[in-house]
Design a protein around this motif. Structure first.
Motif, PDB file in Angstrom:
ATOM      1  N   GLN A 142      -0.463  -0.881  -9.246  1.00 40.60           N
ATOM      2  CA  GLN A 142      -1.351  -2.036  -9.366  1.00 40.60           C
ATOM      3  C   GLN A 142      -2.299  -1.872 -10.544  1.00 40.60           C
ATOM      4  OE1 GLN A 142      -0.959  -4.695  -6.821  1.00 40.60           O
ATOM      5  NE2 GLN A 142      -1.734  -5.658  -8.670  1.00 40.60           N
ATOM      6  N   GLN A 143      -2.748  -0.650 -10.794  1.00 36.15           N
ATOM      7  CA  GLN A 143      -3.611  -0.380 -11.931  1.00 36.15           C
ATOM      8  C   GLN A 143      -2.870  -0.629 -13.247  1.00 36.15           C
ATOM      9  OE1 GLN A 143      -4.837   3.674 -11.291  1.00 36.15           O
ATOM     10  NE2 GLN A 143      -5.917   3.201  -9.376  1.00 36.15           N
ATOM     11  N   GLU A 154      -0.745   3.269  -5.462  1.00 32.59           N
ATOM     12  CA  GLU A 154      -1.878   2.510  -5.993  1.00 32.59           C
ATOM     13  C   GLU A 154      -1.894   2.439  -7.511  1.00 32.59           C
ATOM     14  OE1 GLU A 154      -2.996   6.777  -6.013  1.00 32.59           O
ATOM     15  OE2 GLU A 154      -2.048   5.457  -4.545  1.00 32.59           O
ATOM     16  N   GLN A 155      -1.249   3.403  -8.182  1.00 29.48           N
ATOM     17  CA  GLN A 155      -1.287   3.390  -9.642  1.00 29.48           C
ATOM     18  C   GLN A 155      -0.477   2.230 -10.226  1.00 29.48           C
ATOM     19  OE1 GLN A 155       0.334   7.046 -11.239  1.00 29.48           O
ATOM     20  NE2 GLN A 155       2.094   7.002  -9.841  1.00 29.48           N
ATOM     21  N   HIS A 205       2.033   7.827  -4.914  1.00 28.67           N
ATOM     22  CA  HIS A 205       0.751   7.300  -5.404  1.00 28.67           C
ATOM     23  C   HIS A 205       0.945   5.826  -5.769  1.00 28.67           C
ATOM     24  CE1 HIS A 205       0.691  11.673  -6.210  1.00 28.67           C
ATOM     25  NE2 HIS A 205      -0.576  11.591  -5.820  1.00 28.67           N
ATOM     26  N   ALA A 252       0.831  -1.209   0.000  1.00 25.75           N
ATOM     27  CA  ALA A 252       0.000   0.000   0.000  1.00 25.75           C
ATOM     28  C   ALA A 252       0.866   1.261   0.000  1.00 25.75           C
ATOM     29  CB  ALA A 252      -0.921   0.002   1.217  1.00 25.75           C
ATOM     30  N   THR A 253       2.014   1.192   0.652  1.00 23.15           N
ATOM     31  CA  THR A 253       2.968   2.306   0.671  1.00 23.15           C
ATOM     32  C   THR A 253       4.384   1.751   0.609  1.00 23.15           C
ATOM     33  OG1 THR A 253       3.056   2.300   3.094  1.00 23.15           O
ATOM     34  CG2 THR A 253       1.447   3.788   2.049  1.00 23.15           C
TER      35      THR A 253
END
Length: 403
Positions: free
Chosen positions: A381-382, A378-379, A376, A236-237
């Motif tokens: 994983q996208q 999370e990007q 950021h 997550a971080t």
């Protein structure tokens, strides 16, 4: 009845894992592959000590197991041994190897029967092609030159980089001017010139090559079977205990943008970012960076071991100053690994979907892109999810069918 022409390929080395002859063989159009070395599985040669022997393990592909192949493996080993005993400098050795291969290939071509009413298409790669193209033209064959890089203009880009950072590669030598004279003659003789990217097309045109001859055929890459089920996950971080792992894989050289990478390392000191450099070193590492806690200088690894680094990394860094395409981008993509790349190569990155395209190859741009990912997370994983949905396009087969 199939009226597709047969093709003869002359290939020095295992470039692109023999993609062109493999595609031709698959299309039942390969009349003959002529190459410098071919080492079938089970041979003892790759098991002998020393780098020249180990590299022979890559001189084979199972897709060509039933193909008609002529190779000069023993002759190549004698040539390489002689060059080492004579302590020939790198550029003279490369030029001598190119000339040796062309002589042997022409001898082989003279023994190959072809139909006069249906002459073959002749394909060979740049810089070891001039005498071969002359021979093919004399026999009335259509000639196709595979241009392995962006040519003369790339050399000028690289030369300027070495002038900016002479301390990083003090022993670098430019290509002899005669090399480019011969290359221009190769381009003049070729009926068509195949490049792998719009970047190569642009630089060849700037060098005065007839743009009407140039055809863009992006590289084809067949992902390893184990890459298909691979599932990439991210934290997550990113923290000092689990930093962002940045992979640079390939020649560690100025042409590949290494100077900007070194600047980025200095700018990111103390941030949760770790750099892995996997590949042969062709620079002098500055003293402060040799034992930097955020850098791993892995060095060269066999091709079979590169998958480990693609799997373990979080993002792939490809800040090249100039590349004909950049096959490692496709390798990274096959493992679902997001990419940070320059504009000066094959167009693999779709900004905001599977990575970042740098506005310029500088330490500031690289460090900014990496910090944006850190902030950021999370990007990633996208982007990895987007990469999992991509499928390869067999561009070579499309080119052959359209010929």
């Amino acid at each position: 009845m199939d009226q597709s022409p047969s093709w003869i390929c002359c290939q020095l080395g295992a470039r692109e894992h023999y993609a062109i002859p493999r595609a031709l063989h698959q299309a039942h159009q390969l009349h003959r592959l002529i190459t410098d070395a071919w080492v079938a599985p089970g041979s003892m040669l790759p098991r002998l000590p020393g780098k020249p022997w180990r590299s022979l393990g890559d001189r084979y592909h199972p897709d060509l197991a039933t193909a008609p192949i002529t190779a000069f493996t023993q002759g190549l080993l004698r040539f390489e041994l002689q060059q080492r005993l004579q302590k020939t400098a790198p550029w003279p050795r490369m030029i001598a190897r190119n000339q040796w291969f062309q002589r042997r290939a022409i001898q082989a071509l003279e023994q190959i029967p072809t139909q006069t009413d249906s002459p073959p298409v002749f394909f060979t790669y740049s810089y070891a092609a001039l005498d071969l193209l002359r021979y093919a033209k004399q026999r009335g064959w259509t000639t196709v030159l595979g241009q392995i890089d962006p040519g003369l203009m790339e050399e000028k880009i690289v030369m300027a980089e070495h002038q900016r950072y002479p301390h990083l590669a003090p022993h670098w030598q430019p290509v002899p001017s005669s090399y480019w004279d011969l290359w221009h003659q190769e381009c003049d003789l070729a009926d068509q010139i195949v490049v792998n990217s719009r970047w190569s097309q642009q630089l060849l045109t700037q060098a005065g090559i007839d743009p009407a001859k140039i055809k863009i055929v992006p590289l084809v890459y067949h992902p390893p079977a184990q890459a298909t089920p691979f599932n990439r996950t991210y934290p997550a971080t990113f923290t000092p205990d689990r930093p962002l792992r940045v992979l640079f894989l390939g020649l560690v050289t100025l042409r590949k943008g290494i100077a900007a990478c070194l600047e980025a390392i200095e700018q990111l000191t103390g941030e949760p970012v770790e750099f892995w450099f996997v590949g042969p070193l062709e620079i002098e590492i500055p003293a402060p960076l040799r034992d930097h806690p955020q850098v791993r200088w892995v060095g060269p690894v066999p091709r079979s071991q590169t998958a480990h680094y693609y799997q373990q990394a979080d993002v792939f860094l490809f800040p090249t100053l100039s590349d004909g395409f950049g096959l490692t981008q496709l390798e990274a993509q096959a493992w679902g690994l997001p990419i940070i790349a320059s504009q000066f190569c094959g167009e693999v990155v779709q900004p905001g979907k599977n990575g970042v395209v740098l506005k310029a190859v500088t330490g500031v741009e690289i460090s900014s892109a990496l910090m944006d990912i850190v902030n950021h997370a999370e990007q990633l994983q996208q982007w990895a999810h987007f990469l999992n949905g991509l499928r390869e396009e067999n561009s070579i087969i499309q080119y052959l069918r359209a010929y």
